[in-house]
Design a protein around this motif. Structure first.
Motif, PDB file in Angstrom:
ATOM      1  N   LEU A 200     -43.223   1.364  11.609  1.00 42.08           N
ATOM      2  CA  LEU A 200     -41.771   1.944  12.152  1.00 42.08           C
ATOM      3  C   LEU A 200     -41.546   3.315  11.622  1.00 42.08           C
ATOM      4  CD1 LEU A 200     -39.807  -1.391  13.562  1.00 42.08           C
ATOM      5  CD2 LEU A 200     -41.206   0.123  15.143  1.00 42.08           C
ATOM      6  N   HIS A 201     -42.330   3.899  10.568  1.00 39.22           N
ATOM      7  CA  HIS A 201     -41.212   4.840   9.739  1.00 39.22           C
ATOM      8  C   HIS A 201     -41.841   6.314  10.843  1.00 39.22           C
ATOM      9  CE1 HIS A 201     -40.720   7.637   6.763  1.00 39.22           C
ATOM     10  NE2 HIS A 201     -42.075   8.021   7.235  1.00 39.22           N
ATOM     11  N   PRO A 202     -42.461   6.254  11.104  1.00 43.00           N
ATOM     12  CA  PRO A 202     -42.763   7.415  11.975  1.00 43.00           C
ATOM     13  C   PRO A 202     -41.909   7.488  13.035  1.00 43.00           C
ATOM     14  CG  PRO A 202     -45.498   7.178  11.232  1.00 43.00           C
ATOM     15  CD  PRO A 202     -44.426   5.727  11.252  1.00 43.00           C
ATOM     16  N   HIS A 203     -41.518   6.677  13.409  1.00 44.57           N
ATOM     17  CA  HIS A 203     -40.487   6.636  14.483  1.00 44.57           C
ATOM     18  C   HIS A 203     -39.130   6.540  15.485  1.00 44.57           C
ATOM     19  CE1 HIS A 203     -44.495   7.332  16.218  1.00 44.57           C
ATOM     20  NE2 HIS A 203     -44.974   5.722  15.693  1.00 44.57           N
ATOM     21  N   THR A 204     -38.811   6.571  13.319  1.00 41.63           N
ATOM     22  CA  THR A 204     -37.460   5.792  13.413  1.00 41.63           C
ATOM     23  C   THR A 204     -36.868   6.324  12.185  1.00 41.63           C
ATOM     24  OG1 THR A 204     -37.878   3.838  11.916  1.00 41.63           O
ATOM     25  CG2 THR A 204     -37.859   3.415  14.975  1.00 41.63           C
ATOM     26  N   HIS A 205     -35.080   6.330  12.177  1.00 42.42           N
ATOM     27  CA  HIS A 205     -34.658   6.468  11.318  1.00 42.42           C
ATOM     28  C   HIS A 205     -35.392   6.072   9.876  1.00 42.42           C
ATOM     29  CE1 HIS A 205     -31.158   7.404   8.869  1.00 42.42           C
ATOM     30  NE2 HIS A 205     -31.061   8.591   9.541  1.00 42.42           N
ATOM     31  N   PRO A 206     -34.870   7.164   8.715  1.00 39.63           N
ATOM     32  CA  PRO A 206     -35.396   6.163   7.263  1.00 39.63           C
ATOM     33  C   PRO A 206     -34.804   4.618   7.336  1.00 39.63           C
ATOM     34  CG  PRO A 206     -35.692   8.717   6.648  1.00 39.63           C
ATOM     35  CD  PRO A 206     -35.031   8.065   8.266  1.00 39.63           C
ATOM     36  N   ALA A 207     -33.148   4.289   7.546  1.00 33.56           N
ATOM     37  CA  ALA A 207     -32.602   3.590   7.600  1.00 33.56           C
ATOM     38  C   ALA A 207     -33.619   1.911   7.796  1.00 33.56           C
ATOM     39  CB  ALA A 207     -31.030   3.749   8.056  1.00 33.56           C
ATOM     40  N   VAL A 208     -33.876   2.277   9.291  1.00 30.21           N
ATOM     41  CA  VAL A 208     -34.163   1.032   9.770  1.00 30.21           C
ATOM     42  C   VAL A 208     -35.427   0.973   9.055  1.00 30.21           C
ATOM     43  CG1 VAL A 208     -35.754   0.228  11.673  1.00 30.21           C
ATOM     44  CG2 VAL A 208     -33.514   1.642  12.291  1.00 30.21           C
TER      45      VAL A 208
END
Length: 389
Positions: A60-68
């Protein structure tokens, strides 16, 4: 992976800390290991959750906010102590009866940490170069699923306690602090972990002092790693029969002496030998702390004590690396001098405390802790053997 995707080094470091920092919370979830009907299930589920959260964070890192991503990595890290301390606490069940067999198993345990710390980064680097950093991280996550299946093959042991028979996390920490052998094991483990964590940082900076190429720092760290493996092999081949409390004090002193040798060494070849000696001494010391945790911990809190000490050790190691990095700019020798002084001070404190008149009373306090269960865990050897070495 973060840097490969265009992220900053600061973000990469912060996400890395999200995996290690939650280890400090491990003791507050470890009680389940001492109350579960089958501790293997708890460890297996923790391994699955650890791998799942890690894989989700990577994908999910490339597609979401770093907080997620950070939240998922924190969740992954939270299960880490259940895997390290949880598995180590089951060594008596795996090894069976007898101090010698259990201490040999503790040597194997130390070796697995050394192999994991060596093979893991090497595998990640190779896969990152061959495929991608994402692939490397996913392979690590997949390893957790394999581990969950293997854990189910370990011997089953009955729960050491139920309900109120098993102390809460804070009460377990109080037990550690009020028991002389466990208290010494804790502060020696923490200070030694803090001290040796400075070695990778100082290895890089010391190459300039020795007049060798910066890449030679890899030789120093490799010497330490090979020494660690050699030390664990030594424990397996010839386990010590010395009382665990006395053994941890002696070996912490040995680690401090090797740090002093590293500080004083005048040439690169001697530095390689000193780093190898430090690895050997630390492997023996680590095995001794495992023996102390096993032999002095009450049955109804053994897993929690393993996790408490392990969590504080990992935290201290991270702090030691950070401190060395912050001080190395002032002087190459400053971090080594400080950690050597810290290790020597803790070792001397342990020697002094053991010689204090209160020692005998504390030793009897440890002996008065709840008696271990019979043969399934092989913990009738919980009482330390008479000193023989």
């Amino acid at each position: 992976m973060v840097n490969a995707g265009g992220g900053s080094s600061w973000l990469a470091g912060a996400l890395g800390a999200c995996i290690t920092a939650p280890h400090l919370l491990g003791p507050f979830v470890a009680r389940r290991l001492d109350t579960a009907r089958d501790g293997r299930t708890v460890i297996a589920v923790a391994s699955l959750a650890h791998g799942t959260a890690l894989a989700a964070g990577v994908l999910l890192h490339p597609h979401t906010h770093p907080a997620v991503t950070a939240a998922l990595l924190i969740a992954s890290g939270l299960f880490g102590p259940l895997l390290t301390g949880g598995i180590s606490s089951r060594l008596p069940a795996i090894a069976g009866h007898g101090q010698r067999r259990q201490r040999r198993a503790q040597g194997w345990d130390v070796a697995t940490y050394g192999i994991g710390g060596t093979v893991g980064p090497t595998l990640v680097a190779a896969l990152s170069a061959w495929a991608s950093p994402t692939t490397a991280a996913l392979v690590l996550a997949a390893g957790c699923f394999v581990a969950a299946a293997v854990i189910r093959l370990l011997p089953r042991t009955p729960a050491p306690g139920v309900g109120e028979e098993v102390p809460r996390p804070v009460r377990t920490l109080i037990t550690i602090v009020t028991s002389g052998p466990l208290r010494r094991t804790l502060y020696l483990t923490v200070t030694v972990a803090f001290s040796v964590a400075a070695l990778p940082v100082t290895a890089v900076s010391s190459t300039h002092t020795f007049g060798v190429d910066a890449a030679a720092a890899g030789i120093l760290t490799a010497a330490y790693g090979l020494g660690n493996l050699a030390g664990s092999a030594g424990v397996m081949i010839r386990p010590s029969r010395t009382e665990a409390d006395r053994l941890t004090t002696r070996l912490a002193t040995a680690v401090a002496v090797t740090l002093l040798l590293i500080t004083l060494t005048p040439s690169f070849p001697l530095a390689v030998a000193a780093y190898a000696a430090a690895g050997i001494a630390n492997a023996y010391f680590f095995a001794a702390t495992l023996a102390a945790r096993n032999e002095y911990a009450p049955d109804n809190a053994r897993a929690q004590i393993f996790v408490w000490v392990g969590a504080l050790k990992i935290t201290a190691g991270s702090a030691g690396t950070a401190a060395a990095g912050a001080l190395i700019g002032t002087s190459v020798l400053l971090p080594l001098l400080l950690v050597t002084a810290l290790a020597l001070t803790s070792a001397l404190l342990s020697w002094a405390e053991r010689r204090h008149p209160r020692r005998r009373r504390e030793h009897h306090l440890g002996a008065a802790l709840p008696a271990p269960a019979a043969s399934p865990t092989g913990s009738e050897n919980r009482q330390p053997s008479p000193p023989r070495g």
